[in-house]
Design an enzyme around this catalytic site. Sequence first.
Site, short mmCIF file in Angstrom:
data_model
loop_
_atom_site.label_atom_id
_atom_site.label_comp_id
_atom_site.label_asym_id
_atom_site.label_seq_id
_atom_site.Cartn_x
_atom_site.Cartn_y
_atom_site.Cartn_z
N GLU D 29 0.83 -1.19 0.00
CA GLU D 29 0.00 0.00 0.00
C GLU D 29 0.88 1.25 0.00
OE1 GLU D 29 -2.29 -0.98 3.48
OE2 GLU D 29 -2.76 -2.89 2.53
N GLU D 58 -4.47 -6.81 2.60
CA GLU D 58 -3.31 -7.54 3.12
C GLU D 58 -3.42 -9.05 2.94
OE1 GLU D 58 -4.79 -5.14 4.88
OE2 GLU D 58 -3.26 -3.60 5.16
N HIS D 127 -1.24 -0.01 16.27
CA HIS D 127 -0.09 0.33 15.41
C HIS D 127 1.23 0.16 16.15
CE1 HIS D 127 -3.29 2.26 13.08
NE2 HIS D 127 -2.46 2.46 12.09
C1 LIG Z 1 -5.38 -3.22 7.85
C2 LIG Z 1 -4.80 -1.89 7.61
N1 LIG Z 1 -4.03 -1.70 6.52
C3 LIG Z 1 -3.47 -0.50 6.28
C4 LIG Z 1 -3.67 0.55 7.13
C5 LIG Z 1 -3.00 1.91 6.89
N2 LIG Z 1 -3.98 2.88 6.47
C6 LIG Z 1 -4.54 3.74 7.33
S1 LIG Z 1 -5.71 4.69 6.62
C7 LIG Z 1 -5.45 3.98 5.12
C8 LIG Z 1 -6.24 4.43 3.94
C9 LIG Z 1 -7.70 4.27 4.16
O1 LIG Z 1 -8.38 4.76 3.07
P1 LIG Z 1 -9.96 4.91 3.13
O2 LIG Z 1 -10.56 3.64 3.60
O3 LIG Z 1 -10.41 5.42 1.83
O4 LIG Z 1 -10.21 5.97 4.28
P2 LIG Z 1 -9.84 7.52 4.30
O5 LIG Z 1 -8.48 7.61 4.92
O6 LIG Z 1 -9.89 8.02 2.91
O7 LIG Z 1 -10.87 8.13 5.18
C10 LIG Z 1 -4.48 3.00 5.20
C11 LIG Z 1 -3.99 2.19 4.07
C12 LIG Z 1 -4.46 0.31 8.27
N3 LIG Z 1 -4.68 1.27 9.17
N4 LIG Z 1 -5.03 -0.91 8.46
#
Ligand SMILES: Cc1ncc(C[n+]2csc(CCOP(=O)(O)OP(=O)(O)O)c2C)c(N)n1
Lengths: 336, 336, 341, 341
Positions: D29, D58, D127
Amino acid sequence: MQLTRSQSFVACQKPIFGIDKQLALYRKMLLIRKVEEMLGNASLAAELPGPVHLYVGQEAIAVGVCDHLAETDWIASTHRGHGHFLAKGGDTAALVAEVFGRETGICRGRGGSMHVADFSRGIIGANGIVAGGLALAAGAAWAAQLEGTGRIAVAFFGDGAANQGVLMETLNLSSLWKLPLILVCENNGFAEFSPSATVTSGRIAERAVPFGVAHRTVDGNNLEAVWLAAEEAVAHARGGGGPILLEFETYRLRGHMEQEMAFLSKTYRTNAEVEERRSADPIRRFREALIAHRFATAADLDDLEGEVQDEVVRAKQAAKAAPWPDVTGAKDFMFA
Amino acid sequence: MQLTRSQSFVACQKPIFGIDKQLALYRKMLLIRKVEEMLGNASLAAELPGPVHLYVGQEAIAVGVCDHLAETDWIASTHRGHGHFLAKGGDTAALVAEVFGRETGICRGRGGSMHVADFSRGIIGANGIVAGGLALAAGAAWAAQLEGTGRIAVAFFGDGAANQGVLMETLNLSSLWKLPLILVCENNGFAEFSPSATVTSGRIAERAVPFGVAHRTVDGNNLEAVWLAAEEAVAHARGGGGPILLEFETYRLRGHMEQEMAFLSKTYRTNAEVEERRSADPIRRFREALIAHRFATAADLDDLEGEVQDEVVRAKQAAKAAPWPDVTGAKDFMFA
Amino acid sequence: MSRRRMVQAIQEALAEEMERDARVLVFGEDVEASMFGETAGLSERFGASRVRNTPISEALLSGMAVGAAAAGYRPVCHLMYGNFIYTGFDAIANQAAKFRYMTGGQVKLPLVYMGVIGGGKATAAQHSDCIYPALMNLGGLKVVVASDPGDAKGLLKAAIRDDNPVVFLQAAGRSREQYPVPDDEDYVLPLGQAAVKREGRDLTIVAIGSMVKQALLAAHELASQGIEAEVIDPRTLFPLDEDAILRSVSRTGRLVIADESHNTCGAASYISAIAGERAFAALKAPVCRVTVGDVAMPFSPPLEDALRPGKAEIVRAALGLVEANAASPRRQAMAGGEMLS
Amino acid sequence: MSRRRMVQAIQEALAEEMERDARVLVFGEDVEASMFGETAGLSERFGASRVRNTPISEALLSGMAVGAAAAGYRPVCHLMYGNFIYTGFDAIANQAAKFRYMTGGQVKLPLVYMGVIGGGKATAAQHSDCIYPALMNLGGLKVVVASDPGDAKGLLKAAIRDDNPVVFLQAAGRSREQYPVPDDEDYVLPLGQAAVKREGRDLTIVAIGSMVKQALLAAHELASQGIEAEVIDPRTLFPLDEDAILRSVSRTGRLVIADESHNTCGAASYISAIAGERAFAALKAPVCRVTVGDVAMPFSPPLEDALRPGKAEIVRAALGLVEANAASPRRQAMAGGEMLS
Ligand SMILES: Cc1ncc(C[n+]2csc(CCOP(=O)(O)OP(=O)(O)O)c2C)c(N)n1
Ligand SMILES: Cc1ncc(C[n+]2csc(CCOP(=O)(O)OP(=O)(O)O)c2C)c(N)n1
Ligand SMILES: [Mg+2]
Ligand SMILES: [Mg+2]
């Protein structure tokens, strides 16, 4: 399965509810905005522990959806969860204190921004795991179904979260079990620093179709549109119609997280794009509509804004004055 | 996105390929059937270590699909994986020895029935984790795409596996990346002891739609129909068209696992249902068609059956005569 | 007391607790037909809304258990094989194990995850993991491994009544043996309490799950050689009844740990660390761990047998300790062999 | 030698290995924008087909790494935070860790999973997990935890060149500090080899990841009190360089282990077990583990600081060992304090 009512809201020229409700909803959106802006500034000023993901630009969704929910209904939220917390009736001061890491925070400083929860108000909580809230909401919806008292559960999640397989699992099971579950996807155009289209194929709402789950795609920056869609969805879920997926189109006006430009090696969107999208700011739009329809004057709304701003300032001051958690209790609360 | 060609196969009265191919495909199906029946009997006779999940009734799918694959193409399979192994050119004796747990087995007795693999023939292997093969195949398809030599990957999975979220993740990513990946769902009516409709909502093939992935639903007990659909799918994937999902309707004629009635507390389908579905046995149907179209006489086919039966008996004898793995090597092969 | 197989005892525990508390739910893949038999008959008795067959969607199921528990129910989520716990690991590790803490103690999570662990049935690597070390290490789950039907029943009832997430595991290989089980409907064994399965003064054998039987057989054989082994079954691995183990070791001065989980960071290594640290002065010889090693479980029975510890390995380990100790000068023990800290 | 931050060193390792071998891929990612910076610039340099941004999936990514590796590539799968390894745990535990064994050695799996671990940044429970004990316990993955940029670079290059699945973890809190890093393009550190980060005769401190710096600070302070601590960084946790630890302990007779992972079945407990068993006679005092305990990582910095071990706790533990030993009669050591077995 498409829902039929409220398809006309786009054409709806006049606000659909009375003055009190108009102002209450406006105030709620504004509260979220002001809290987020204050937190954003605090983050830039290094006053906050940890990262914050702000809800700026998406306020109409939380407010429009949660207005239909009872305190006993459940919501599960995301890492971008302050707005949902406040919209569902969570206490401003307790939220702010939590994000400042204080003992007076809603989670006694254990959770922080990504975990604000208030079970007494049905707020299962923000979640640091992308799509983590879907299964929790499904479980709560199952509980609600068993209770049979008309409770429902709502899962908020992002467009990025829609690519976690658990969404499909949730659609499948909730359809089979006819769970009273509303899946609210906030498509704000980005998953972190990836524009949606680069990581998400097709239209998210349509992922409901193969499972026979009702769905809608709605302008998430238009409070009335959100409100109407949510009204329908809540009636559907509460009435035993099973799950429904709402995709709200919106735009994240601030960074994925505050301070992101301090560590990113390149930009992922232009300033021009952000500025352009600012014209569809849901709060600005709603304010203009309120004034245009003479529900309020600019001065009225400025007063309201001042009031809200005061509340936020007080919350911040209280948080900063509040004690840090006592370290002798650092291991408390693992087990009941 | 629906594929257009071969929609007429149902009307196709005459076999579509020549006599040699007819007989070769028939022989392959028969080989799988005989191996499985032998293993089923061995299981009942307590000659086998561990459980076996047999492919009886689904042979047309593995055979019809794998006939279009080169040795260098990849397949990933399931817990019900003997048929895929044999159809992709895996060695009968090495398979049988593996299921008997011998050192001469294709995995030196380490893997057993649920893990038969032969990388020299592109067989990534059976898999004990339901839907575990999807991500492996996607990874192999990515490798194939990078190589650019026209290789493709095929993931076989069941209707039950279609409810694992990784299917959606695979559809989304493979669509975005245009991976040369064929997703073959064998809908045999059951996930273990749960009839499909009780655990799977909607039509599985349609799960491809929201991702813009091509899809087909095909009679999986009709070898020609399978073969034609696979021909198209392979051309699609090899030609850079990206992923495609094929759903084959079939029926599991034996238990989820052999000996299941010894431990289940109740039945989950009637004998009458099984008997009725036997009339659509793909091997029986193909045999009847071969005779009807005078490609072979019953006697020819009986001879062929005898030959195959001999091969299977020899494989069993060889397996039983083969040495058990040497226990001093029990920890070998964890690391390269 | 009447004799029961493991699955019967578990089935009874489930049925009794469902009877006792309408908020107890059972769900998972094929809990109606019941792969192992422990949930057989429950859906007929308690209805399909409380005993629900699910799709194969472990990631969802493990999270739904958290949601349903947070919403006031007491779900039992059957994940079938321990290895499928990995498939549902996200919500177990990221939600269940941390949820109460993250919310500052706002919520109780009375839920149980169930699964079958270990080898001995030629189910190979993806159906044989003894997954408990990873679960113990999360720190937020109670982890129970039952070694006989009586314990299984009492511990499962306690797990269901507990207000915290509990993982209840049973050994794959032992389901057909019959053991006495108390008939009392309120036979509840407290979590976190080890059982002395056999008393002895010469050495302590801590054995987990399927190893308890092997340890008892080993103790029997050792007795014929004049060595009296005490056999302790921790039963709950988290929280671990460290005191029970230390009490025994401080008397015997010798410890063998028999554990079917992997070697590195396994349960045995944790118990060895505790004994080595807290019974330092009492130990007359190094702790000896008898484990499966760091290897995936093979399919072929001779390989599986070679890897899984059994009576013979435990006896050998025990004799090794007794002899090592006889051969080398006994270390000067601290006052009375008391435990440290 | 030139000075680099952790992320720079990692970025260089990735770039150099991608340059060296066209089969090395990086995906995950936002590896293009690069959350932590280690993959910054790689997609521009090596193209979007070898450096691919992925959806948030994942479970798929971890399995794709296995498939791509089995098909002959050398994928590096960045899973961002250690806790998201749980989300992709199924394929890691059920496929990657067992795949070669299950297929009787047919296949090589040259793949690397990357992630950031540990607390110190107020990222809270979801985290901050130090996930390595669960990975070590799988038995089929090499597990690397780098504590400084130089090691990170050399170890990551080795991990990418290794024909087996490797999990490469880095501590969250240390990314901004600059350290010397060798410039040599072939600076590869063998996996499975510990580093003596400081020599000393009085006690051994084994420290992992973020704890190495704390251990060095502690050793400095101890030195001012006349106590010379040897600091060992295992660097690879599986396979663990047990001999290096035992060599040191057999000289010093005292062992402190500083580890940010949870207490039960953590890395420290495994190391303690090894020392307690194999350096039994050499130990002059019980091994002392300094760990984070069995608790989820809190958000609030004072709580986080209180839980995360640091210099002070390590010093205290070290002094405790030295004093305990002075206060109580020294145990009679076996010939020369040699290790057993
Ligand atoms: C399982 C998991 N993978 C990756 C992340 C890292 N991460 C945090 S926010 C995010 C993006 C989320 O995008 P979206 O669902 O569109 O929400 P937005 O931030 O746009 O509100 C990622 C990849 C995480 N927190 N949890
Ligand atoms: C992750 C996982 N969950 C559960 C199981 C247990 N299990 C084995 S086969 C099976 C049913 C699979 O159904 P389907 O995919 O339709 O394949 P079929 O058996 O019909 O060929 C289940 C639940 C498993 N092996 N892996
Ligand atoms: Mg988004
Ligand atoms: Mg099926």
